[in-house]
Scaffold this motif. Structure first.
Motif, short mmCIF file in Angstrom:
data_model
loop_
_atom_site.label_atom_id
_atom_site.label_comp_id
_atom_site.label_asym_id
_atom_site.label_seq_id
_atom_site.Cartn_x
_atom_site.Cartn_y
_atom_site.Cartn_z
N ASP A 84 0.82 -1.21 0.00
CA ASP A 84 0.00 0.00 0.00
C ASP A 84 0.86 1.26 0.00
O ASP A 84 0.57 2.23 -0.70
CB ASP A 84 -0.94 -0.01 1.20
N MET A 85 1.95 1.24 0.76
CA MET A 85 2.86 2.40 0.76
C MET A 85 3.49 2.57 -0.62
O MET A 85 3.68 3.69 -1.11
CB MET A 85 3.95 2.22 1.82
N SER A 86 3.82 1.45 -1.25
CA SER A 86 4.40 1.48 -2.60
C SER A 86 3.43 2.15 -3.58
O SER A 86 3.82 3.01 -4.38
CB SER A 86 4.72 0.05 -3.04
N ARG A 87 2.18 1.76 -3.49
CA ARG A 87 1.15 2.33 -4.38
C ARG A 87 1.12 3.86 -4.23
O ARG A 87 1.04 4.60 -5.20
CB ARG A 87 -0.20 1.72 -4.01
N ARG A 88 1.23 4.33 -2.99
CA ARG A 88 1.19 5.78 -2.76
C ARG A 88 2.41 6.48 -3.39
O ARG A 88 2.28 7.53 -4.01
CB ARG A 88 1.16 6.07 -1.25
N SER A 410 -1.80 -3.80 9.80
CA SER A 410 -2.10 -3.20 8.50
C SER A 410 -2.62 -1.77 8.71
O SER A 410 -3.82 -1.51 8.58
CB SER A 410 -3.14 -4.03 7.76
N TYR A 411 -1.69 -0.87 9.00
CA TYR A 411 -2.07 0.50 9.37
C TYR A 411 -2.93 1.19 8.33
O TYR A 411 -3.78 2.02 8.65
CB TYR A 411 -0.82 1.37 9.55
N THR A 412 -2.67 0.90 7.06
CA THR A 412 -3.26 1.74 6.01
C THR A 412 -4.38 1.06 5.23
O THR A 412 -4.99 1.68 4.39
CB THR A 412 -2.17 2.14 4.98
N THR A 413 -4.63 -0.22 5.50
CA THR A 413 -5.60 -0.91 4.65
C THR A 413 -6.78 -1.50 5.42
O THR A 413 -7.70 -2.02 4.82
CB THR A 413 -4.90 -2.06 3.88
N GLN A 414 -6.75 -1.44 6.75
CA GLN A 414 -7.86 -1.97 7.52
C GLN A 414 -8.28 -0.92 8.53
O GLN A 414 -7.47 -0.45 9.33
CB GLN A 414 -7.45 -3.25 8.25
#
Length: 421
Positions: A84-88, A410-414
């Motif tokens: 998710d961090m990569s996507r950002r 999963s800090y950013t996806t849940q």
DNA sequence: TCTGGGGTCCTAGGACCC
DNA sequence: TCTGGGGTCCTAGGACCC
């Protein structure tokens, strides 16, 4: 081929470690490492961890002493977070460039050819933007070929004075830079090739650059010749913007502990097959070939080594989990031999077609749409977590499950895993 | 005790065909 | 005694990348 191109390579610094640091600033200025699956090897290191002499890819148990003595902080891989961090990061990069090639989870090439601004200033502002919006530090290398932008990126990482950006465009003495670059550091020259080249006296990138074409072709094959041509400043590896349809898809894992029973191995194989099938289904593909492999540990001197694989070509391609699991189980029963301690296995799917575009078959009706059962399973798993619905042959087993001792949330996806401040 | 996972491409060699 | 030549296709293995 064009001699006036400009490429930039953006590479996240110690990416997995940087991701962890974003959510836990106490980790800054401390030695931190992140581990591969099964908590096996060290695959990301902070600057401080590198300074302690911890090498890339080393098994954790081999550096246990340093880790304990120096209080190195160790994380299991949290791929959900890193992806998710990569996507950002990639989203920000795409806003800065007309074309982007996402090369890996932490790297992207962009084409800056024809941009009217100063390349270094542009890269600095890209770097600052990524840091501001994601907290991830990156290094940027700029060159007239992808291979030279890689060289520049190494320099940007190594030389603190450069503040993360290095450009070799209009650089007077590239040969001097290449002379200081070990041959094995060149993109496309791996361990084997570099050993071979060093034996021939070619130990830096400058010497490689001036080798004879025919000799290179013989030593390093066609791709090696491309690498050398790129070192000379002629671009022959273009930006690959559109991701081409994949040719294979595999799910493999080291087991958390050695498995001896066929039953346990069947369960693991069923899970590998299900996950691989889910992935190709989500990409709209059907597979016509299934391979399964199984092996014992190559490091274990005390036990006999055994490794085998086999495959089945289906009479018609499919993305039906149950069909693929059944075939995977047929294969694994065939290659399994009693009396070995199995340590790793996997399922590989290939021979893809797009769903609905399968070659016609005399004996079966081509499925024009996804089977309803598969659709339903995917929907439920997407909503309630990826292993909510499993297939009976997986048996909810935990015997082969991997080690993951120290994994962050999963800090950013849940939504229920958000960081509390 | 403990050694990752997921890809791509190239080459050599064998099978097979006429 | 002496056993062709040219082509294609497939696969396994080895190299590379992150």
């Amino acid at each position: 081929m064009n001699d006036n191109k400009v490429f930039a390579l953006i590479d996240c610094n110690a990416f997995y470690v940087s991701c962890e640091r974003v959510f836990n600033p106490k980790l800054n200025h401390r030695p931190v490492v992140a581990l591969s699956n099964n908590d096996g090897c060290i695959i990301a290191r902070s600057k401080e961890a590198k300074a302690l002499g911890i090498k890339m890819g080393v098994p954790l148990f081999k550096v246990k002493d340093i880790v304990e003595k120096e209080k190195v902080i160790v994380f299991s891989s949290n791929y959900t977070l890193y992806a998710d961090m990569s996507r950002r990061v990639m989203n920000i990069i795409s806003e800065f460039a007309p074309s982007i090639e996402v090369y890996s989870i932490d790297e992207a090439f962009i084409d800056l050819t024809g941009i009217k601004l100063n390349y270094e200033d542009y890269a600095k502002s890209l770097r600052a933007t990524i840091l501001k919006y994601t907290g991830i530090p990156v290094s940027i290398g700029i060159g007239s070929t992808k291979t030279l932008s890689k060289v520049a990126n190494h320099i940007a990482k190594d030389d603190e004075k450069l503040a993360g950006v290095c450009s070799l465009i209009n650089f007077k003495d590239i040969d001097n830079v290449l002379e200081k670059t070990e041959v094995g550091e060149v993109w496309g020259v791996g361990r084997r090739l570099s050993e071979k080249l060093i034996r021939q006296g070619i130990n830096n990138a400058k010497l490689l650059k001036y080798c004879d074409d025919r000799w290179i072709r013989k030593m390093m094959s066609i791709n090696g010749l491309k690498t050398v041509t790129e070192l000379r400043g002629t671009s022959c590896l273009p930006i690959q913007e559109i991701s081409v349809t994949r040719k294979s898809c595999c799910t493999t894992r080291t087991f958390g502990r050695p498995l001896l029973d066929l039953k346990d191995i069947e369960q693991a194989t069923a899970t590998f097959a299900r996950r691989a099938t889910e992935r190709i289904r989500s990409e709209g593909l059907v597979a016509s070939s299934i391979s399964v492999f199984l092996r014992t540990s190559p490091f274990d001197r005390g036990n006999r080594y055994y490794s085998n694989s086999s495959s089945i070509t289906l009479s018609y391609p499919t993305c039906d989990t149950i069909c693929i699991i059944n075939n995977a189980l047929i294969i694994v029963r065939k290659i399994f031999k009693q009396g070995y301690k199995y340590k790793k296995g996997g399922v590989l799917l290939s021979g893809f077609h797009n769903q609905g575009e399968e070659p016609p078959n005399l004996f079966t009706n081509t499925q024009k749409e996804l089977p309803k059962l598969m659709l339903t399973i995917d929907n439920i798993n997407q909503r309630y977590g990826s292993d909510t619905i499993q297939i009976a042959s997986e048996c909810h087993t935990t015997k082969w499950k991997q080690k993951r001792k120290n994994c962050t949330q999963s800090y950013t996806t849940q939504i229920d895993k958000l960081l509390l401040v």
